[in-house]
Write an enzyme that holds these catalytic residues in place. Structure first.
Site, PDB file in Angstrom:
ATOM      1  N   ARG A 174      -1.784   6.962  -5.196  1.00  0.00           N
ATOM      2  CA  ARG A 174      -1.301   5.606  -4.897  1.00  0.00           C
ATOM      3  C   ARG A 174      -2.464   4.802  -4.333  1.00  0.00           C
ATOM      4  O   ARG A 174      -2.921   5.070  -3.224  1.00  0.00           O
ATOM      5  CB  ARG A 174      -0.147   5.684  -3.890  1.00  0.00           C
ATOM      6  CG  ARG A 174       0.454   4.338  -3.528  1.00  0.00           C
ATOM      7  CD  ARG A 174       1.533   4.494  -2.466  1.00  0.00           C
ATOM      8  NE  ARG A 174       2.148   3.221  -2.120  1.00  0.00           N
ATOM      9  CZ  ARG A 174       1.607   2.347  -1.284  1.00  0.00           C
ATOM     10  NH1 ARG A 174       0.457   2.605  -0.699  1.00  0.00           N
ATOM     11  NH2 ARG A 174       2.225   1.206  -1.041  1.00  0.00           N
TER      12      ARG A 174
ATOM     13  N   LYS B 151      -7.387   3.525   3.809  1.00  0.00           N
ATOM     14  CA  LYS B 151      -6.775   3.774   5.113  1.00  0.00           C
ATOM     15  C   LYS B 151      -7.807   4.018   6.200  1.00  0.00           C
ATOM     16  O   LYS B 151      -8.970   4.313   5.934  1.00  0.00           O
ATOM     17  CB  LYS B 151      -5.795   4.947   5.005  1.00  0.00           C
ATOM     18  CG  LYS B 151      -4.486   4.512   4.326  1.00  0.00           C
ATOM     19  CD  LYS B 151      -3.438   5.583   4.322  1.00  0.00           C
ATOM     20  CE  LYS B 151      -2.168   5.011   3.665  1.00  0.00           C
ATOM     21  NZ  LYS B 151      -1.249   6.070   3.253  1.00  0.00           N
TER      22      LYS B 151
HETATM   23  N1  HH2 Z   1       1.095   4.457   2.190  1.00  0.00           N
HETATM   24  C1  HH2 Z   1       1.505   3.187   2.473  1.00  0.00           C
HETATM   25  C2  HH2 Z   1       2.714   2.704   1.965  1.00  0.00           C
HETATM   26  N2  HH2 Z   1       3.471   3.470   1.149  1.00  0.00           N
HETATM   27  N3  HH2 Z   1       3.844   5.501   0.016  1.00  0.00           N
HETATM   28  C3  HH2 Z   1       3.475   6.751  -0.268  1.00  0.00           C
HETATM   29  N4  HH2 Z   1       4.225   7.517  -1.071  1.00  0.00           N
HETATM   30  N5  HH2 Z   1       2.295   7.283   0.220  1.00  0.00           N
HETATM   31  C4  HH2 Z   1       1.478   6.578   1.041  1.00  0.00           C
HETATM   32  O1  HH2 Z   1       0.451   7.130   1.503  1.00  0.00           O
HETATM   33  C5  HH2 Z   1       1.860   5.234   1.380  1.00  0.00           C
HETATM   34  C6  HH2 Z   1       3.076   4.731   0.840  1.00  0.00           C
HETATM   35  C7  HH2 Z   1       0.664   2.310   3.342  1.00  0.00           C
HETATM   36  O2  HH2 Z   1      -0.231   1.560   2.582  1.00  0.00           O
HETATM   37  P1  HH2 Z   1      -0.025   0.047   2.108  1.00  0.00           P
HETATM   38  O3  HH2 Z   1       1.193  -0.113   1.263  1.00  0.00           O
HETATM   39  O4  HH2 Z   1      -1.266  -0.404   1.479  1.00  0.00           O
HETATM   40  O5  HH2 Z   1       0.117  -0.744   3.467  1.00  0.00           O
HETATM   41  P2  HH2 Z   1       1.337  -1.451   4.197  1.00  0.00           P
HETATM   42  O6  HH2 Z   1       2.286  -0.397   4.628  1.00  0.00           O
HETATM   43  O7  HH2 Z   1       0.695  -2.165   5.358  1.00  0.00           O
HETATM   44  O8  HH2 Z   1       2.006  -2.402   3.229  1.00  0.00           O
END
Ligand code: HH2
Length: 267
Positions: free
Chosen positions: A244, A209
């Site tokens: 995660r 992030k």
């Molecule tokens: N961060 C993201 C998405 N889902 N769920 C939880 N529980 N905690 C988190 O910190 C979290 C999450 C964002 O990351 P990512 O899925 O890699 O990105 P995007 O939302 O662009 O798909």
């Protein structure tokens, strides 16, 4: 918890697997590297991301989920959604955990979906809708940002309990980078004990992030692995138990070592 984004627009390209074959191959690799949970997500929360309609999200998530459960029936699969309709369809296909980045703010029926399925429910702290929740727009706090995060998560948790979700089904997540500037993400990690005092396991999602990049002198996502590992290890030592991440192998190896030391540490 390995991240499996079946989206065309997630912020980290290494975690995007829009095609079914690519998603299944990525899940297989993460399971081989020691993931205990695969988190399948069909809607990006990157700042400015366009929300996805229910039917489209189901179309993205369900075939992957179905294929994973057919090939690895014992795999624990969670679904990253804030729509109860997606959640219900997912648990019917074998998802064991609902991961709601809106902390029940997105769809009031989400808690009932978790309750009826007896599924795990991750309640993450965020503010605002999908397009703005991962931006700094709503990162406005008074003197005690950690206290505000804990109290907003407590109210999500209380909503879940009022809907009949059992305490043991609930996991809390401070929502790193969600309505949080770098200083706020650091503060919630440093103050994780205050979140733990609500009595639920804690999940953290620092993976690649922006705050990791900022803390490492302004590095882009592809250079944020070491910072991600550092955040996971620090969070482990502060009490987090679910991580995660996009990079399951490196993080797992680091956490296995750190956890062994943690377990033997004198109080
Ligand atoms: N961060 C993201 C998405 N889902 N769920 C939880 N529980 N905690 C988190 O910190 C979290 C999450 C964002 O990351 P990512 O899925 O890699 O990105 P995007 O939302 O662009 O798909």
């Amino acid at each position: 918890m390995g991240v499996l984004n079946v989206t065309p627009d997630s912020f980290w390209s290494g975690g995007r697997h829009a095609a079914l074959d690519a998603a299944v191959a990525a899940a297989e690799a993460m399971l081989a590297e020691g993931a205990d949970i695969i988190d399948v997500g069909g809607e990006s929360t990157r700042p400015g991301a366009r929300g996805v309609e229910l039917a489209e999200e189901v179309r993205r998530v369900l075939p992957v989920l179905r294929t994973l459960k057919r090939r690895w029936p014992a795999a624990v699969v969670s679904v990253d959604t804030n729509k109860a309709g997606v959640a219900r369809a997912a648990v019917a296909e074998g998802a064991a955990i609902l991961n709601d980045v809106s902390g029940l703010r997105g769809d009031p029926a989400m808690a009932a979906a978790a309750r009826d399925a007896g599924a795990g429910l991750v309640l993450m702290h965020s503010r605002g809708g999908v397009a703005e929740m991962a931006s700094y727009e709503l990162a406005r706090y008074g003197e005690d940002p950690v206290g505000e995060v804990v109290s907003e998560l407590r109210s999500s948790r209380d909503t879940a309990l009022a809907e009949g979700v059992a305490p043991a089904q609930i996991v809390l997540d401070p929502g790193l980078g969600f309505a949080k500037r770098t200083e706020h993400s650091v503060a919630v990690l440093a103050g994780l004990d205050r979140l733990l005092s609500l009595g639920h396991p804690v999940l953290v999602g620092p993976s690649r992030k922006r705050f990791i990049g900022e803390l490492s002198g302004g590095l882009p996502p592809e250079q944020r692995l070491e910072g991600t590992i550092a955040a996971c290890v620090a969070a482990l030592l502060r009490g987090a138990r679910i991580f995660r991440v996009h990079d399951v192998g490196p993080v797992r190896r680091a956490l296995d070592v750190a956890d062994e030391i943690r377990k033997r540490a004198t109080p």
